[in-house]
Design a protein around this motif. Structure first.
Motif, mmCIF file in Angstrom:
data_model
loop_
_atom_site.group_PDB
_atom_site.id
_atom_site.type_symbol
_atom_site.label_atom_id
_atom_site.label_comp_id
_atom_site.label_asym_id
_atom_site.label_seq_id
_atom_site.Cartn_x
_atom_site.Cartn_y
_atom_site.Cartn_z
ATOM 1 N N GLY A 171 0.790 -1.228 0.000
ATOM 2 C CA GLY A 171 0.000 0.000 0.000
ATOM 3 C C GLY A 171 0.816 1.268 0.000
ATOM 4 N N ALA A 172 2.138 1.147 -0.021
ATOM 5 C CA ALA A 172 2.992 2.335 0.048
ATOM 6 C C ALA A 172 2.733 3.344 -1.073
ATOM 7 N N PRO A 173 2.493 2.913 -2.330
ATOM 8 C CA PRO A 173 2.248 3.911 -3.388
ATOM 9 C C PRO A 173 1.082 4.846 -3.094
ATOM 10 N N LEU A 174 0.059 4.361 -2.408
ATOM 11 C CA LEU A 174 -1.068 5.239 -2.059
ATOM 12 C C LEU A 174 -0.620 6.283 -1.037
ATOM 13 N N ARG A 175 0.260 5.892 -0.151
ATOM 14 C CA ARG A 175 0.820 6.847 0.823
ATOM 15 C C ARG A 175 1.660 7.898 0.104
ATOM 16 N N TRP A 176 2.415 7.487 -0.903
ATOM 17 C CA TRP A 176 3.229 8.456 -1.654
ATOM 18 C C TRP A 176 2.338 9.463 -2.377
ATOM 19 N N LEU A 177 1.242 8.967 -2.939
ATOM 20 C CA LEU A 177 0.321 9.875 -3.620
ATOM 21 C C LEU A 177 -0.287 10.879 -2.640
ATOM 22 N N ALA A 178 -0.652 10.413 -1.456
ATOM 23 C CA ALA A 178 -1.246 11.313 -0.463
ATOM 24 C C ALA A 178 -0.240 12.384 -0.036
ATOM 25 N N GLY A 198 2.371 13.400 -1.769
ATOM 26 C CA GLY A 198 2.638 14.271 -2.913
ATOM 27 C C GLY A 198 1.549 15.311 -3.096
ATOM 28 N N TRP A 199 0.299 14.900 -2.919
ATOM 29 C CA TRP A 199 -0.825 15.838 -3.033
ATOM 30 C C TRP A 199 -0.721 16.929 -1.962
ATOM 31 N N ALA A 200 -0.343 16.536 -0.747
ATOM 32 C CA ALA A 200 -0.185 17.519 0.329
ATOM 33 C C ALA A 200 0.944 18.509 0.003
ATOM 34 N N ASP A 201 2.056 18.016 -0.525
ATOM 35 C CA ASP A 201 3.171 18.901 -0.890
ATOM 36 C C ASP A 201 2.773 19.896 -1.967
ATOM 37 N N LEU A 202 2.004 19.420 -2.937
ATOM 38 C CA LEU A 202 1.585 20.297 -4.030
ATOM 39 C C LEU A 202 0.847 21.516 -3.502
ATOM 40 N N THR A 252 12.772 17.684 -11.555
ATOM 41 C CA THR A 252 13.792 17.728 -10.512
ATOM 42 C C THR A 252 13.560 18.876 -9.537
ATOM 43 N N GLY A 253 13.149 20.028 -10.051
ATOM 44 C CA GLY A 253 12.923 21.174 -9.172
ATOM 45 C C GLY A 253 11.840 20.913 -8.147
ATOM 46 N N LEU A 254 10.841 20.098 -8.502
ATOM 47 C CA LEU A 254 9.769 19.798 -7.557
ATOM 48 C C LEU A 254 10.240 18.817 -6.491
ATOM 49 N N TYR A 255 11.201 17.958 -6.829
ATOM 50 C CA TYR A 255 11.808 17.128 -5.786
ATOM 51 C C TYR A 255 12.498 18.021 -4.752
ATOM 52 N N ALA A 303 5.182 14.161 -9.422
ATOM 53 C CA ALA A 303 6.571 14.514 -9.138
ATOM 54 C C ALA A 303 6.815 14.563 -7.629
ATOM 55 N N HIS A 304 5.951 15.257 -6.903
ATOM 56 C CA HIS A 304 6.101 15.306 -5.444
ATOM 57 C C HIS A 304 5.974 13.908 -4.840
ATOM 58 N N ALA A 305 5.043 13.112 -5.358
ATOM 59 C CA ALA A 305 4.875 11.749 -4.847
ATOM 60 C C ALA A 305 6.121 10.905 -5.104
ATOM 61 N N SER A 306 6.786 11.137 -6.221
ATOM 62 C CA SER A 306 8.001 10.380 -6.548
ATOM 63 C C SER A 306 9.115 10.679 -5.553
ATOM 64 N N TRP A 307 9.158 11.914 -5.068
ATOM 65 C CA TRP A 307 10.147 12.234 -4.027
ATOM 66 C C TRP A 307 9.887 11.382 -2.783
#
Length: 256
Positions: free
Chosen positions: A24-31, A33-37, A85-88, A244-248
């Protein structure tokens, strides 16, 4: 010399600890990333607007030539993570409790660091290889010449035979090693002074340690990008910075 270089890169990679994560980790990354955006929206939304405009220009220039369009979008999708890269850097600053600005994203492209540029060129070559290979398959087995996107839909995608399935399978086989080489390597190159080969080896280690979560992550990346492209590419304005944020956060979760 090549063997010594590979040995040095492997040693450099093994200094980093790769973490095992749940399915389930990818769903956590998406969450995350959305918060960072939305914690720092300006760099992300500008990035999404530029990417959407660039994709629209490609579509206008190549809309009647299928292989040119396929090549443009293959390169576009492969190089897009490098462009993010800048968003990371923005997500890294937020993680550190800093207040990132647009300048934070722009500074990520340091003129004295060519590793990301080299990696972007390699990814572009990979995209070109995919287009040439798929063109050879379709040209060799399609009942008529495929020149326009409508030809591809009529002769390949809607055909009852095996050609479209073979085309999809070939794409998956060629895309898998590119994904495994880049999924962690790009944010890792931003975050640490590590060699390009060592970053790629670390990315492969992360994939081999976490095949199920990262297979799901690949499906989510492709699926959300395709959905975002449907309304005249406009969905990319949000989807591109979000992913991009989620990938970080994927990188931070997988590499200690």
């Amino acid at each position: 010399m090549p063997r010594r270089t590979a040995s040095r890169a492997l040693s450099e990679s093994q200094r980093l600890t790769v973490r095992t994560v749940g399915a389930g980790a990818p769903l956590r990354w998406l969450a995350r990333g959305w918060a960072d955006l939305w914690r720092c929206p300006l760099p992300g939304l500008l990035h999404g607007l530029v990417l959407t405009a660039f994709g629209g220009a490609l579509a206008l220039l190549a809309h009647a030539q299928f292989w040119l369009l396929a090549g443009a979008f293959s390169g576009f999708l492969l190089v897009a993570p490098i462009a993010a890269t800048g968003l990371y850097a923005v997500s890294r600053a937020l993680e550190r409790g800093e207040r990132p600005l647009l300048a934070t994203a722009l500074r990520a492209w340091r003129p004295d660091d060519g590793r990301l540029v080299v990696f972007g060129v390699l990814l572009a070559f990979a995209g070109t290889g995919w287009v040439v290979t798929s063109a050879s398959l379709v040209t060799g087995f399609a009942p008529e010449t495929v020149q326009r996107p409508a030809d591809f839909l009529r002769l390949v995608a809607s055909d009852a035979g095996w050609l479209f399935e073979a085309w999809l399978a070939l794409g998956a086989v060629l895309a898998a090693p590119v994904f495994a080489s880049s999924v962690i390597a790009i944010p890792l190159l931003l975050d640490r002074r590590i060699g390009l080969l060592a970053a790629v080896l670390t990315s492969w280690r992360a994939v081999l340690e976490n095949p199920v979560p990262l297979a799901l992550w690949a499906v989510l990346l492709v699926g959300l990008t395709l959905v975002a492209m449907l309304p005249a590419l406009l969905g990319l304005v949000l989807a591109a910075p979000w992913l991009a944020h989620a990938s970080w956060h994927a990188y931070r979760d997988l590499v200690v």
